[in-house]
Design an enzyme around this catalytic site. Sequence first.
Site, PDB file in Angstrom:
ATOM      1  CG  ASP A   7      -1.861   1.238   1.324  1.00 23.26           C
ATOM      2  OD1 ASP A   7      -2.220   1.786   0.211  1.00 23.26           O
ATOM      3  OD2 ASP A   7      -2.427   1.387   2.448  1.00 23.26           O
ATOM      4  CD  GLU A  68      -5.133   1.835  -2.757  1.00 27.77           C
ATOM      5  OE1 GLU A  68      -4.550   2.784  -3.115  1.00 27.77           O
ATOM      6  OE2 GLU A  68      -4.272   0.786  -2.284  1.00 27.77           O
ATOM      7  CG  ASP A 141      -0.713   3.096   6.147  1.00 28.99           C
ATOM      8  OD1 ASP A 141      -1.382   3.740   5.102  1.00 28.99           O
ATOM      9  OD2 ASP A 141      -1.551   3.585   7.088  1.00 28.99           O
TER      10      ASP A 141
END
Length: 189
Positions: A7, A68, A141
């Site tokens: 992330d 991501e 996260d």
Amino acid sequence: MRVMGVDPGLTRCGLSMVQGGRGRTVTALDVDVVRTPPELDLANRLLLVADAAERWMDTHRPEAVAVERVFAQHNVRTAMATAQAGGVIALAAARRGIPVAFHTPSEVKAAVTGNGAADKAQVTAMVTRILGLQVAPKPADAADALALAICHCWRAPLLDRMAKAEQAAAEAQRKYKARLAEQRKAVRP
């Protein structure tokens, strides 16, 4: 399949490692969040993120890295920082010959919760349940990095089959066109 989920972010970058098994079995191996001081200049913050990701790759030896994909955010500065952090991690993986896959937030949410518009609490709850964790991963996260890795474990086989089918279709089309061209040549006087 051993997958490193990322992330990306400059302030907080979630890193995770999961092992995918038969079916939809997934086991968490490690999770952490890399933090960089906001007072550092951009290049040094990216260096800290890259160094941490490289240590993870060298230690855990993932077979794939799932990052991501940043496609839109209201804050352009945040979107740029997120994309830059994801870029240095993708570069580190490419240097090691590790395939990198980018998944959108809605793809990850849909894979993990069944709802592409799920909120962070729903994602965290499902990650906790899927991995059989006693405690929910924090901060968000960390949970998001785990969700990315889970998503990739579940989507990669399908994406691979689709890519092979597209290659086979393209090859069949090429052969068909070549055969047509040969037939046209044969018919011409």
